[in-house]
Scaffold this motif. Structure first.
Motif, PDB file in Angstrom:
ATOM      1  N   GLY A 105      45.409  30.920  48.241  1.00  0.00           N
ATOM      2  CA  GLY A 105      44.558  31.626  49.169  1.00  0.00           C
ATOM      3  C   GLY A 105      43.152  31.725  48.660  1.00  0.00           C
ATOM      4  N   THR A 106      42.234  31.833  49.584  1.00  0.00           N
ATOM      5  CA  THR A 106      40.839  31.968  49.209  1.00  0.00           C
ATOM      6  C   THR A 106      40.618  33.310  48.564  1.00  0.00           C
ATOM      7  N   PRO A 107      40.192  33.358  47.323  1.00  0.00           N
ATOM      8  CA  PRO A 107      40.096  34.610  46.629  1.00  0.00           C
ATOM      9  C   PRO A 107      38.771  35.280  46.844  1.00  0.00           C
ATOM     10  N   GLY A 108      38.765  36.567  46.779  1.00  0.00           N
ATOM     11  CA  GLY A 108      37.537  37.302  46.661  1.00  0.00           C
ATOM     12  C   GLY A 108      37.325  37.599  45.211  1.00  0.00           C
ATOM     13  N   PRO A 109      36.411  38.536  44.897  1.00  0.00           N
ATOM     14  CA  PRO A 109      36.236  38.897  43.510  1.00  0.00           C
ATOM     15  C   PRO A 109      37.531  39.451  42.932  1.00  0.00           C
ATOM     16  N   GLU A 110      37.939  38.922  41.791  1.00  0.00           N
ATOM     17  CA  GLU A 110      39.228  39.276  41.212  1.00  0.00           C
ATOM     18  C   GLU A 110      39.214  40.703  40.680  1.00  0.00           C
ATOM     19  N   ALA A 111      40.279  41.450  40.946  1.00  0.00           N
ATOM     20  CA  ALA A 111      40.414  42.799  40.428  1.00  0.00           C
ATOM     21  C   ALA A 111      40.868  42.727  38.976  1.00  0.00           C
ATOM     22  N   PRO A 112      40.599  43.799  38.196  1.00  0.00           N
ATOM     23  CA  PRO A 112      41.062  43.797  36.809  1.00  0.00           C
ATOM     24  C   PRO A 112      42.572  43.646  36.730  1.00  0.00           C
ATOM     25  N   THR A 113      43.032  42.794  35.869  1.00  0.00           N
ATOM     26  CA  THR A 113      44.467  42.572  35.698  1.00  0.00           C
ATOM     27  C   THR A 113      44.848  42.791  34.253  1.00  0.00           C
ATOM     28  N   ARG A 114      46.101  43.202  34.059  1.00  0.00           N
ATOM     29  CA  ARG A 114      46.588  43.429  32.701  1.00  0.00           C
ATOM     30  C   ARG A 114      46.658  42.099  31.951  1.00  0.00           C
ATOM     31  N   GLY A 115      46.310  42.150  30.692  1.00  0.00           N
ATOM     32  CA  GLY A 115      46.362  40.950  29.879  1.00  0.00           C
ATOM     33  C   GLY A 115      45.167  40.037  30.031  1.00  0.00           C
ATOM     34  N   ALA A 116      44.160  40.451  30.823  1.00  0.00           N
ATOM     35  CA  ALA A 116      43.005  39.577  31.035  1.00  0.00           C
ATOM     36  C   ALA A 116      42.250  39.334  29.739  1.00  0.00           C
ATOM     37  N   ARG A 159      39.073  53.123  32.997  1.00  0.00           N
ATOM     38  CA  ARG A 159      37.913  52.450  32.418  1.00  0.00           C
ATOM     39  C   ARG A 159      37.763  51.045  33.001  1.00  0.00           C
ATOM     40  N   ALA A 160      38.879  50.340  33.145  1.00  0.00           N
ATOM     41  CA  ALA A 160      38.833  49.001  33.734  1.00  0.00           C
ATOM     42  C   ALA A 160      38.376  49.069  35.187  1.00  0.00           C
ATOM     43  N   ALA A 161      38.820  50.104  35.917  1.00  0.00           N
ATOM     44  CA  ALA A 161      38.394  50.258  37.313  1.00  0.00           C
ATOM     45  C   ALA A 161      36.894  50.511  37.401  1.00  0.00           C
ATOM     46  N   GLY A 205      35.240  47.350  36.723  1.00  0.00           N
ATOM     47  CA  GLY A 205      35.374  46.482  37.882  1.00  0.00           C
ATOM     48  C   GLY A 205      34.372  46.828  38.970  1.00  0.00           C
ATOM     49  N   ARG A 206      34.145  48.127  39.192  1.00  0.00           N
ATOM     50  CA  ARG A 206      33.157  48.530  40.198  1.00  0.00           C
ATOM     51  C   ARG A 206      31.762  48.069  39.793  1.00  0.00           C
ATOM     52  N   THR A 207      31.472  48.156  38.512  1.00  0.00           N
ATOM     53  CA  THR A 207      30.157  47.713  38.047  1.00  0.00           C
ATOM     54  C   THR A 207      29.996  46.216  38.246  1.00  0.00           C
ATOM     55  N   ARG A 208      31.025  45.427  37.854  1.00  0.00           N
ATOM     56  CA  ARG A 208      30.921  43.980  38.004  1.00  0.00           C
ATOM     57  C   ARG A 208      30.814  43.584  39.478  1.00  0.00           C
ATOM     58  N   THR A 209      31.569  44.273  40.348  1.00  0.00           N
ATOM     59  CA  THR A 209      31.503  43.968  41.778  1.00  0.00           C
ATOM     60  C   THR A 209      30.126  44.297  42.337  1.00  0.00           C
ATOM     61  N   VAL A 244      37.556  47.078  27.040  1.00  0.00           N
ATOM     62  CA  VAL A 244      38.462  47.367  28.153  1.00  0.00           C
ATOM     63  C   VAL A 244      37.693  47.383  29.472  1.00  0.00           C
ATOM     64  N   ALA A 245      36.449  47.885  29.439  1.00  0.00           N
ATOM     65  CA  ALA A 245      35.640  47.914  30.651  1.00  0.00           C
ATOM     66  C   ALA A 245      35.269  46.514  31.128  1.00  0.00           C
ATOM     67  N   LEU A 246      35.423  45.524  30.247  1.00  0.00           N
ATOM     68  CA  LEU A 246      35.113  44.143  30.608  1.00  0.00           C
ATOM     69  C   LEU A 246      36.306  43.429  31.236  1.00  0.00           C
ATOM     70  N   ARG A 247      37.393  44.170  31.479  1.00  0.00           N
ATOM     71  CA  ARG A 247      38.590  43.518  31.979  1.00  0.00           C
ATOM     72  C   ARG A 247      38.356  42.875  33.346  1.00  0.00           C
ATOM     73  N   ALA A 248      37.478  43.476  34.157  1.00  0.00           N
ATOM     74  CA  ALA A 248      37.195  42.877  35.466  1.00  0.00           C
ATOM     75  C   ALA A 248      36.495  41.536  35.302  1.00  0.00           C
ATOM     76  N   ALA A 249      35.501  41.497  34.395  1.00  0.00           N
ATOM     77  CA  ALA A 249      34.815  40.225  34.137  1.00  0.00           C
ATOM     78  C   ALA A 249      35.794  39.205  33.575  1.00  0.00           C
ATOM     79  N   ALA A 250      36.653  39.649  32.652  1.00  0.00           N
ATOM     80  CA  ALA A 250      37.639  38.739  32.068  1.00  0.00           C
ATOM     81  C   ALA A 250      38.601  38.219  33.133  1.00  0.00           C
ATOM     82  N   SER A 251      38.987  39.081  34.083  1.00  0.00           N
ATOM     83  CA  SER A 251      39.896  38.653  35.154  1.00  0.00           C
ATOM     84  C   SER A 251      39.257  37.580  36.020  1.00  0.00           C
ATOM     85  N   ARG A 252      37.990  37.782  36.348  1.00  0.00           N
ATOM     86  CA  ARG A 252      37.295  36.808  37.192  1.00  0.00           C
ATOM     87  C   ARG A 252      37.147  35.476  36.463  1.00  0.00           C
TER      88      ARG A 252
END
Length: 610
Positions: A33-44, A220-222, A225-229, A340-348
């Motif tokens: 599927g066409t993805p949007g900005p990826e949400a933080p995921t565990r293990g990113a 913290r990851a959320a 994620g809001r900051t990266r978005t 940990v706050a970088l998890r959103a960037a790492a997920s993307r």
């Protein structure tokens, strides 16, 4: 970069986002599927560690430098405290060996601080350089579906800003955590030997400091994620504003656009303030734990001295050792909290790197035979996740012939072009190349590099890169000499635009639509493709320019598929195929089809503006 991707970069993105032939933006049923900005995921973040494997020696040197830097600090503070305690309580001046050791530790500490910073950042930027390429490869591998619906600024944020944000993880987290854990373990053994009760004070505080980043990891990851978005949204809006500056000025919409950018900026500011506020609270909590540990250590040492278990001269050293090991642990906890706050960037970044290929490479590539190639779409079906766009399509173009592919909007013309360029694979059936003699060759059996030399797609909107006309032409053939460039430019009328050393500006901003079309066609011809697919690529030319260009292309003698709406362009083709409901409704020459009053072509021409 592949030739097809180069010559059709604009078509890929534009048509995937708003395909005039499909009427839908989406992903084929066969792909993700066409993805949007990826949400933080565990293990990113853990998924980023294997990138260090290619730099094992540098990683080892970085960890060793961090260990020596932290260990020398603990040893320096402990030895200095012991020297002071001995001088005060025993009245003994420090020996020459002690002074030498202190100076050596100071030197080691200074050198290792510099060395650790140098190595860690060298390591981080080497890893980031590889990650950027892997992100781009992932986007290219999964395009156009992955970029469908994604704004260019958002993609740029993933390819550049998100990767850059991970510099902190590689430069300030991995080696420091390992070093802090090693120093803490060694110091704990020493403390257990000197005074076991000190371990009972230090160990719980160290455990709390280490666990704190994980206790608030999800929130913290959320917040990260809001900051990266928000940053990605601001990047996308800024890119679109710059790209559309002329239109904004022409329609007096610049003030409103400024207000929109200001709102985006305030969103980024709120997200960053939220992160900073919580980080300040976390830092205060860490400081409070260290203060409590200091009180506990002082009380324990005082009790040990008064009870005779610890000599007074060793009391300052025990204090220094117990408290100095908590410094690296607290600093590592701070670094881990930020990581940990970088998890959103790492997920993307991870999602881009791991993006699956929509057209996977063949396990055993089959070479294309020399000579002209025709095209056949045999029982081809394909869809974008909803109703099929192509449904059992049958279409054959013999080698060296020109076919005009026409149909109403949404009939699947551009989808056929994308399948011929193998941006996607059909969900059923086969897209084949037909040698003059020999068996058909399925595109899925052809190596990508060879396919890009054989089949080239030129779209209607092909953005150019900032550089000269010659540099933009050489994207397709980097080794082309001046005479080859001049010949291609002459065939397509590029030589009448400007000298080849003329700068064209970002996305060819200094050229008109027709001029950009000529450059795109000349670039495609430099490859000497055996199959040329023109998806409305001459729509910006006037009738005279279109006719001259068609004459020049006909002299090449290659197989050409022209997607067009202009009657004059359609009429010049050897045969015409009219698409309707995902199939060929009728096929024939211009004279055959227009001679039938009820033909689909006549109906289409009557309802299409000239």
């Amino acid at each position: 970069m592949s030739t097809t991707a180069t010559t059709a970069a604009g078509t890929t993105t534009a048509n995937a986002t708003a395909d005039t032939d499909t009427g839908t933006a989406g992903t084929p049923a066969a792909g993700p599927g066409t993805p949007g900005p990826e949400a933080p995921t565990r293990g990113a973040l853990r998924a980023l560690l294997p990138a260090l494997a290619a730099h094992r020696a540098l990683t080892a040197r970085t960890c060793a430098a961090a260990l020596l830097e932290q260990g020398s600090l603990v040893a320096l503070l402990t030895l200095a405290a012991h020297t002071v305690g001995t001088a005060v309580l025993d009245g003994r001046a420090p020996s020459a060996g002690t002074v030498t050791a202190l100076l050596a530790l100071v030197t080691v500490r200074a050198l290792m601080t510099w060395r650790e910073m140098d190595l860690s950042h060298d390591l981080a930027y080497r890893v980031l350089a590889v990650l950027r390429v892997r992100v781009f490869d992932g986007l290219a591998r999964s395009a156009p579906a992955r970029v469908a619906g994604r704004r260019s600024g958002d993609l740029a944020a993933t390819a550049m800003a998100d990767v850059e944000a991970l510099e902190f993880f590689y430069a300030h987290t991995t080696a420091q955590l390992l070093a802090a854990g090693t120093v803490l373990s060694g110091a704990t053994v020493v403390l257990a030997t000197v005074e076991p009760w000190l371990v009972a004070v230090v160990a719980p505080v160290a455990a709390l400091l280490a666990a704190a980043p994980f206790a608030d990891a999800r929130a913290r990851a959320a917040r990260g994620g809001r900051t990266r978005t928000a940053v990605a949204g601001l990047s996308a809006d800024t890119v679109e504003t710059v790209d559309g500056l002329r239109e904004l000025l022409a329609f007096g919409a610049l003030a409103e656009r400024r207000r929109a950018l200001a709102r985006r900026g305030r969103q980024v500011g709120r997200a960053q303030r939220s992160e900073a506020t919580w980080e300040t609270v976390a830092a205060a909590a860490r400081d409070l734990l260290i203060v409590l540990a200091a009180l506990g250590v002082v009380a324990t040492v005082a009790h040990s001295v008064t009870s005779g278990r610890l000599h007074g001269a060793w009391a300052p050293a025990a204090l220094a050792l117990a408290l100095s090991v908590l410094g690296p642990v607290a600093e590592s906890a701070r670094a881990l909290s930020q990581a940990v706050a970088l998890r959103a960037a790492a997920s993307r970044v991870r999602a881009a790197v791991r993006a699956p290929a929509l057209a996977p490479p063949p396990a055993a590539p089959r070479p294309l035979p020399p000579g002209p190639l025709g095209v056949r779409l045999h029982e081809v079906s394909f869809g974008y996740g909803g109703a099929p766009v192509l449904d059992g399509l049958r279409l054959t173009v013999p080698p060296g012939r020109t076919l005009a592919l026409v149909g109403a909007s949404g009939a699947g013309k551009s989808t056929c072009a994308h399948l011929l360029a193998r941006f996607w694979d059909p969900s059923a059936g086969a897209v084949q190349l037909l040698p003059e003699g020999g068996d058909p060759v399925d595109l899925r059996e052809v190596d990508d590099a060879e396919l890009r030399r054989a089949v080239v797609l030129v779209g209607q909107d092909t953005p150019l890169f900032h550089g000269t006309l010659a540099e933009n032409l050489r994207l397709a053939a980097p080794d082309a000499d001046g005479s080859e460039l001049a010949a291609a430019a002459r065939r397509c009328g590029v030589d009448r635009i400007a000298p080849l050393d003329t700068l064209v500006g970002e996305r060819g901003a200094t050229l008109s639509g027709g001029q950009r079309a000529r450059v795109a066609l000349a670039r495609a011809l430099l490859v000497r493709p055996r199959v040329l697919v023109l998806d409305e690529s001459t729509a910006h030319l006037d009738n005279a320019g279109d006719a001259r260009l068609a004459t020049a292309l006909a002299a090449e003698g290659r197989t050409t598929i022209v997607i067009a709406h202009r009657p004059a362009t359609i009429r010049r083709a050897d045969r015409i195929a009219v698409l309707r409901d995902g199939r060929v409704a009728e096929e024939g020459t211009w004279e055959e089809l227009t001679a039938r009053p009820d033909s689909a072509l006549n109906h289409l021409l009557a309802t299409t503006p000239s």
